[in-house]
Design an enzyme around this catalytic site. Sequence first.
Site, PDB file in Angstrom:
ATOM      1  N   LYS A 206       0.761  -0.688  -0.405  1.00 16.59           N
ATOM      2  CA  LYS A 206       0.175   0.210   0.290  1.00 16.59           C
ATOM      3  C   LYS A 206       1.182   1.513   0.011  1.00 16.59           C
ATOM      4  CE  LYS A 206      -4.104  -1.326   0.660  1.00 16.59           C
ATOM      5  NZ  LYS A 206      -5.168  -1.178  -0.894  1.00 16.59           N
TER       6      LYS A 206
ATOM      7  N   ASP B 203     -16.572 -10.925  -3.920  1.00 17.24           N
ATOM      8  CA  ASP B 203     -17.102  -9.360  -4.495  1.00 17.24           C
ATOM      9  C   ASP B 203     -17.023  -9.385  -6.258  1.00 17.24           C
ATOM     10  OD1 ASP B 203     -15.809  -8.286  -2.761  1.00 17.24           O
ATOM     11  OD2 ASP B 203     -15.644  -6.717  -3.734  1.00 17.24           O
TER      12      ASP B 203
ATOM     13  N   SER C 245      -8.982  -0.017   6.573  1.00 17.01           N
ATOM     14  CA  SER C 245      -8.966  -1.727   7.947  1.00 17.01           C
ATOM     15  C   SER C 245      -7.615  -1.313   8.271  1.00 17.01           C
ATOM     16  CB  SER C 245      -9.237  -2.724   7.232  1.00 17.01           C
ATOM     17  OG  SER C 245      -8.761  -3.245   6.496  1.00 17.01           O
TER      18      SER C 245
ATOM     19  N   GLU D 167      -9.613 -14.236  -3.787  1.00 17.52           N
ATOM     20  CA  GLU D 167     -10.657 -13.956  -3.246  1.00 17.52           C
ATOM     21  C   GLU D 167     -10.394 -14.693  -1.914  1.00 17.52           C
ATOM     22  OE1 GLU D 167     -13.119  -9.913  -4.836  1.00 17.52           O
ATOM     23  OE2 GLU D 167     -13.891 -12.025  -5.856  1.00 17.52           O
TER      24      GLU D 167
ATOM     25  N   GLY E 169     -16.000 -13.297   0.933  1.00 19.41           N
ATOM     26  CA  GLY E 169     -15.806 -11.370   0.631  1.00 19.41           C
ATOM     27  C   GLY E 169     -15.609 -11.702  -1.399  1.00 19.41           C
TER      28      GLY E 169
ATOM     29  N   SER F 163       1.242 -10.092  -0.422  1.00 16.64           N
ATOM     30  CA  SER F 163       0.846  -8.148  -0.795  1.00 16.64           C
ATOM     31  C   SER F 163       0.741  -7.657   0.704  1.00 16.64           C
ATOM     32  CB  SER F 163      -1.079  -7.994  -1.068  1.00 16.64           C
ATOM     33  OG  SER F 163      -1.626  -9.020  -0.013  1.00 16.64           O
TER      34      SER F 163
END
Length: 325
Positions: A57, A214, A82, A208, A212, A308
């Site tokens: 990030k 989506d 989060s 995923e 979750g 990640s």
Amino acid sequence: MTTTTPPVTLDDVRDAAARLKGVAHRTPVLRSRTLDALAGAEIFLKCENFQRVGAFKFRGAYNAASRLAPGQLSRGIAAYSSGNHAQAVALAARELGTTAVIVMPEDAPPSKRAATAGYGAEIVTYDRYTGDRVAIAEALAAERGLALIPPYEHPHVMAGQGTAALELLEEVGELDALLTPVGGGGLMAGSATAAKGLYPGIRTVGVEPEAGDDTKRSLEAGRRISIPVPRTIADGQALHTPGELTFSVNRRLLDDVVLVSDDEIRDAMRFAFERLKIVVEPSGATPLAALLNGRAGTLPRRVGVIISGGNIDAGRFAELCEGAR
């Protein structure tokens, strides 16, 4: 005939890489003969758990924040997250000599909340199951005159995240497939942009948690689908709908999305610790879980995997690994 310019291009990712040079870490790529044998392919792990703030990030946060006009930068930055984007924006703000206000869920991992505060950010909490973090952050930004940097729904954020894949491909050369965690979709969008831009034939696979899914549902429907807020150990992927910008990229460039269970994520975390000697947080372990459990199907010869992040406190890590099968 009209054409739509994509929100992020290979040139944008390359430009972000130049901006991040000497600021972000160039993270290591690890190999494991044991993993190769289990997966039936040559696996190259891009370890963003060794990035600043412990996750990819920082790449997107710094790329976006560093482009703010001096007057706006001086007024400060707002964000919602989060945990990992929260830390990334907090550190980017500190590096650039400004302040940050971060909207975080009340149940955010304590280690991520403490790290965010440790970088000097002000934290505003909300209930992730009843509150609207975007609305809260937007109201704060408007009230205080802050620049809002979202965790994935921003071209400069996506471009910054894509530098992880760009570095991987620069180091190891052409790959046949790339596996990447999918939450809001920024890492996947940036990574797929870099990968397909360099090697159009590469297969891009998002991963995923089962709870979750989506993005998988959205790709199957051809439009963004919302689901109830997921309850999964992969807190960085506990989102209910893909981003609008990220989905516009991923629906073009993403070849497949596969799902892994929380038990499979736990097993992957334990495998990474015992066999690779690295600590990986649940969201970062999802692509490894997919490899270890054959979720990505028959793999081609050379496969890249983006790990990640590794932000998890010792107690939680031990608890999850103890629960592994």
